[in-house]
Design a protein around this motif. Structure first.
Motif, PDB file in Angstrom:
ATOM      1  N   LYS A 103     -12.867  -6.678  -6.086  1.00 55.93           N
ATOM      2  CA  LYS A 103     -14.059  -6.514  -6.917  1.00 55.93           C
ATOM      3  C   LYS A 103     -13.755  -7.277  -8.197  1.00 55.93           C
ATOM      4  CE  LYS A 103     -16.725  -2.750  -8.995  1.00 55.93           C
ATOM      5  NZ  LYS A 103     -16.841  -1.286  -9.080  1.00 55.93           N
TER       6      LYS A 103
ATOM      7  N   PRO B 115      -7.235 -10.972   0.291  1.00 54.08           N
ATOM      8  CA  PRO B 115      -6.368 -11.787   1.151  1.00 54.08           C
ATOM      9  C   PRO B 115      -4.909 -11.330   1.150  1.00 54.08           C
ATOM     10  CG  PRO B 115      -7.115 -13.049  -0.780  1.00 54.08           C
ATOM     11  CD  PRO B 115      -7.706 -11.686  -0.903  1.00 54.08           C
ATOM     12  N   ASP B 116      -4.488 -10.594   0.122  1.00 56.26           N
ATOM     13  CA  ASP B 116      -3.079 -10.210   0.014  1.00 56.26           C
ATOM     14  C   ASP B 116      -2.723  -8.958   0.812  1.00 56.26           C
ATOM     15  OD1 ASP B 116      -2.579 -12.339  -1.596  1.00 56.26           O
ATOM     16  OD2 ASP B 116      -2.650 -11.212  -3.479  1.00 56.26           O
ATOM     17  N   LEU B 117      -3.717  -8.272   1.346  1.00 56.10           N
ATOM     18  CA  LEU B 117      -3.430  -7.027   2.058  1.00 56.10           C
ATOM     19  C   LEU B 117      -4.118  -6.985   3.418  1.00 56.10           C
ATOM     20  CD1 LEU B 117      -3.811  -4.265  -0.694  1.00 56.10           C
ATOM     21  CD2 LEU B 117      -1.721  -4.812   0.534  1.00 56.10           C
ATOM     22  N   PRO B 118      -3.343  -7.004   4.485  1.00 59.43           N
ATOM     23  CA  PRO B 118      -3.954  -6.771   5.801  1.00 59.43           C
ATOM     24  C   PRO B 118      -4.531  -5.351   5.832  1.00 59.43           C
ATOM     25  CG  PRO B 118      -1.700  -7.592   6.010  1.00 59.43           C
ATOM     26  CD  PRO B 118      -1.908  -7.225   4.576  1.00 59.43           C
ATOM     27  N   PRO B 119      -5.359  -5.031   6.841  1.00 55.93           N
ATOM     28  CA  PRO B 119      -5.967  -3.700   6.877  1.00 55.93           C
ATOM     29  C   PRO B 119      -4.933  -2.591   7.018  1.00 55.93           C
ATOM     30  CG  PRO B 119      -6.851  -5.119   8.614  1.00 55.93           C
ATOM     31  CD  PRO B 119      -5.768  -5.874   7.958  1.00 55.93           C
ATOM     32  N   VAL B 120      -5.321  -1.400   6.580  1.00 55.23           N
ATOM     33  CA  VAL B 120      -4.510  -0.210   6.779  1.00 55.23           C
ATOM     34  C   VAL B 120      -4.892   0.361   8.132  1.00 55.23           C
ATOM     35  CG1 VAL B 120      -4.222   2.189   6.052  1.00 55.23           C
ATOM     36  CG2 VAL B 120      -4.272   0.373   4.357  1.00 55.23           C
TER      37      VAL B 120
ATOM     38  N   PRO C 270     -13.018 -10.010   1.045  1.00 51.80           N
ATOM     39  CA  PRO C 270     -11.847  -9.348   1.639  1.00 51.80           C
ATOM     40  C   PRO C 270     -10.566  -9.721   0.906  1.00 51.80           C
ATOM     41  CG  PRO C 270     -13.237 -10.288   3.342  1.00 51.80           C
ATOM     42  CD  PRO C 270     -13.783 -10.780   2.029  1.00 51.80           C
TER      43      PRO C 270
ATOM     44  N   VAL D 196       0.828  -1.207   0.000  1.00 54.38           N
ATOM     45  CA  VAL D 196       0.000   0.000   0.000  1.00 54.38           C
ATOM     46  C   VAL D 196       0.864   1.260   0.000  1.00 54.38           C
ATOM     47  CG1 VAL D 196      -1.730   1.332   1.284  1.00 54.38           C
ATOM     48  CG2 VAL D 196      -1.901  -1.151   1.158  1.00 54.38           C
TER      49      VAL D 196
ATOM     50  N   TYR E  42     -20.205  -8.445  -8.700  1.00 53.55           N
ATOM     51  CA  TYR E  42     -18.760  -8.286  -8.526  1.00 53.55           C
ATOM     52  C   TYR E  42     -18.159  -9.240  -7.501  1.00 53.55           C
ATOM     53  CZ  TYR E  42     -19.356  -3.983 -11.187  1.00 53.55           C
ATOM     54  OH  TYR E  42     -19.641  -3.077 -12.157  1.00 53.55           O
ATOM     55  N   ARG E  43     -19.003  -9.957  -6.762  1.00 55.73           N
ATOM     56  CA  ARG E  43     -18.523 -10.928  -5.766  1.00 55.73           C
ATOM     57  C   ARG E  43     -17.368 -10.379  -4.933  1.00 55.73           C
ATOM     58  NH1 ARG E  43     -16.802 -14.349 -10.041  1.00 55.73           N
ATOM     59  NH2 ARG E  43     -17.145 -12.406 -11.155  1.00 55.73           N
TER      60      ARG E  43
ATOM     61  N   MET F 185     -10.212  -2.073   5.658  1.00 55.06           N
ATOM     62  CA  MET F 185      -9.864  -3.255   4.873  1.00 55.06           C
ATOM     63  C   MET F 185      -9.997  -3.035   3.372  1.00 55.06           C
ATOM     64  SD  MET F 185     -11.244  -6.697   6.660  1.00 55.06           S
ATOM     65  CE  MET F 185     -12.461  -6.790   5.379  1.00 55.06           C
TER      66      MET F 185
ATOM     67  N   TYR G  58     -14.178  -8.716 -11.864  1.00 56.80           N
ATOM     68  CA  TYR G  58     -14.779  -8.684 -13.204  1.00 56.80           C
ATOM     69  C   TYR G  58     -13.686  -8.843 -14.242  1.00 56.80           C
ATOM     70  CZ  TYR G  58     -13.560  -3.647 -13.510  1.00 56.80           C
ATOM     71  OH  TYR G  58     -12.911  -2.447 -13.541  1.00 56.80           O
TER      72      TYR G  58
END
Lengths: 101, 503
Positions: free
Chosen positions: B98, B295-300, B293, B70, B289-290, B94, B100
């Motif tokens: 998205k 998975p590759d980025l923990p929350p900021v 969360p 990030v 868009y299903r 988080m 598509y």
């Protein structure tokens, strides 16, 4: 409570994933999907009252990185895996409309 | 009012009364491309305009095994925007995927935010034409990455993809459905532009896509609580285009309902040439868009200290500064609006006013006049920004002071201004070189006035017989006699006294 996955739902998921299957394969996936869901539904027996939903294990946070550009790929290198290219662009089957959401 | 039944292309067949019985409900989704140096989730450069596919790296290309990181600049800028728009800031925020498929999105998903956007529940104020202000709620502002660009008209048999923009830092600003007319939508959008440019986080250009706007438009009978079915309008690429598209769409929906039809939820594209909205052939399941969360980025995470630091660094925004200019400098609201159109001109104005030696409204108004006419004209003719303008604010201030202290005429002021563009001399030096210094000494002027009257007795008689428009002749003669140095105000006063007073 038992959720039933229909053939139509499997076809819809296949379509969203841009995958094509034969009727036999759809039947087989429908049966497998139902078994997977039934297995996971066991979790419904756990009492989660008052427990925050959890998206990931652990309490990691993202360490932000400096806003400094780094060395990039040469365009020729970036295009190396492209099945088709035209004058520095990736060339793909014709699509109409803007993909920006 | 009666229904107009004559066929009139472009105008509605409905009466204004019928149209006004409906209330438009509008919400805007604005995407702003941030001025970060690197991309949102990778360190590829974010500059625009180089040759195709030069700003890429394995993350941008979506190669297997790559992981996003990030950009701190993205987080700082969105928090700046959130605080400037009175939003609450989420301390843990988080990312979501998205999903598509589109060729300009190599990963097959866009990293965005879904459940907990970093900024939420804010508002901005828009200034209505009657001077009142209206508050428009901001639902949320979230971080995401931009897509690449697909070009459809270069190759007849293929679409060409350039990934320079892919992964660039983007924020999406979603308003509450509290906008009630196309004009309010225009004012809201220009206010958003003003805020992002004052914060220095986005260029604010709609023409090149740095600012993009989609509108959700519905209508309902006035007095009804329930919203009508909304239509999403896309593809507007100018501020006025947004206003026109919404105006068109409101009328289209009212006409459809009045003729017994029903509005069906769909996406419409604005065609700026045809000046109408056209349905976008809806891609089946386009909106599934299903989200899940990322998975590759923990929350900021963002701390109170960081939020306070950013809050303290926020500049005073245009709308507040405009009010202050009127109160503090006594200049008209119109002037204040022009001067605060950009942060650069507002800063320049205040740098100049700070350098004025004798404080006073006439000085400030003169600086404002000089900026609105001479300076802005030079900027637009030379296509430069105020930062590149050759006359420093303190020099403009001393020019304004020469004029406001009656030392030079307004014509002199313009001549000196022109000279200052290419000379480093002070306005006073230029004025002396040109012999401009205006004389306000009454005895000096009176001498000239007396001589002019004495030499033109025949004309004096005609003036006194009622040809009072001959005053201009005497003024001209006196100015000529004093080589243009006499203060015209005093020349006028003395001439009136002598011509009208005697006889």
């Amino acid at each position: 409570m038992h959720t039933n996955i229909t053939r139509e739902e499997v076809q819809r998921v296949a379509k969203l994933a841009k995958l094509r299957f034969s009727d036999d394969e759809i039947d087989s996936f429908t049966e497998q999907f139902n078994r997977i869901v039934a297995y996971v539904e066991k979790l419904n027996e756990v009492d989660c009252e008052g427990v925050e939903p959890m998206a990931r294990v652990g309490k990691d946070i993202t360490p932000p990185r400096a806003d400094e550009p780094e060395k990039m790929l040469e365009p020729a290198e970036a295009l190396k895996n492209a099945p088709k290219k035209t004058e520095g662009f990736f060339s793909v089957p014709k699509v109409i409309g803007d993909g920006v959401e | 009012m009666s229904d107009t039944l004559t066929e009139n292309s472009g105008a509605s067949l409905l009466s204004q009364e019928v149209i006004d019985s409906y209330e438009p409900v509008i919400g805007l989704e604005v995407h702003a491309q941030l001025l970060t140096n690197s991309k949102a989730f990778s360190r590829a450069a974010s500059e625009f305009g180089p040759a195709p596919n030069t700003n890429t790296d394995p993350v941008v290309l979506g190669h297997p095994g790559t992981l996003p990181t990030v950009n701190r600049g993205l987080v700082e800028m969105i928090v700046r925007m959130g605080l400037a728009t009175n939003c609450s800031i989420c301390k843990f925020s988080m990312f979501s995927r998205k999903n598509y498929f589109y060729p300009d999105l190599p990963k097959g998903y866009q990293i965005s935010q879904f459940e907990d956007p970093i900024c939420h529940d804010g508002w901005i104020e828009i200034e209505m034409p009657d001077g009142s202000s209206k508050r428009i709620g901001i639902t949320r502002i979230h971080m995401e990455e931009d897509s690449g660009k697909s070009i459809h008209d270069l190759d007849p048999s293929a679409s060409l993809v350039d990934l320079n923009r892919s992964g660039a830092s983007l924020i999406e600003i979603v308003s509450e459905p509290e906008i009630r007319s196309s004009e309010e939508a225009y004012l809201y959008l220009t206010q958003i532009k003003s805020i992002v440019t004052w914060l220095g986080i986005c260029s604010g250009n709609m023409e090149d896509g740095a600012l993009r706007c989609d509108a959700n438009v519905s209508v309902r009978k006035r007095g009804n609580e329930k919203f009508g079915t909304k239509i999403e309008v896309k593809n507007m690429n100018s501020f006025r285009g947004v206003e026109k598209a919404i105006e068109y769409e409101i009328l289209r929906q009212v006409e459809l309902i009045e003729s017994g039809g029903t509005v069906v939820q769909e996406t419409m594209l604005w065609d700026a040439n045809l000046r109408q909205t056209c349905p976008l052939r809806s891609k089946e399941m386009a909106h599934d868009y299903r989200y899940f969360p990322e998975p590759d980025l923990p929350p900021v995470a963002i701390t109170d200290e960081q939020i306070e630091r950013i809050r303290n660094e926020l500049p005073e925004l245009a709308i507040a500064r405009k009010k202050r200019f009127v109160e503090e400098y006594g200049i008209p609201a119109y002037d204040a609006g022009v001067l605060t159109d950009s942060r650069g001109t507002a800063d320049y104005f205040e740098q100049a006013t700070a350098k004025v030696l004798t404080k006073g409204g006439d000085r400030y108004k003169t600086i404002s006049n000089l900026m609105m006419t001479e300076v802005l004209r030079e900027l637009s003719e030379r296509k430069i920004s105020i930062a590149e303008f050759p006359i420093q604010p303190e020099r403009l201030a001393s020019l304004a002071e020469l004029f406001a202290s009656d030392t030079i005429s307004s014509k002199n002021m313009k001549d000196i201004f022109a000279e200052m563009l290419t000379s480093d001399k002070s306005p006073k030096e230029i004025s002396e070189d040109k012999g401009f210094v205006q004389v306000s000494d009454e005895s000096f002027i009176e001498e000239a006035v007396d001589a002019v009257i004495a030499e033109n007795q025949d004309i004096v008689e005609r003036y006194r017989d009622g040809k009072t428009n001959l005053l201009g002749f005497f003024v001209g003669q006196t100015m000529q006699r004093t080589k243009g140095k006499a203060n015209p105000k005093i020349v006028n006063q003395l001439l009136r006294k002598k011509l009208d007073g005697v006889g």
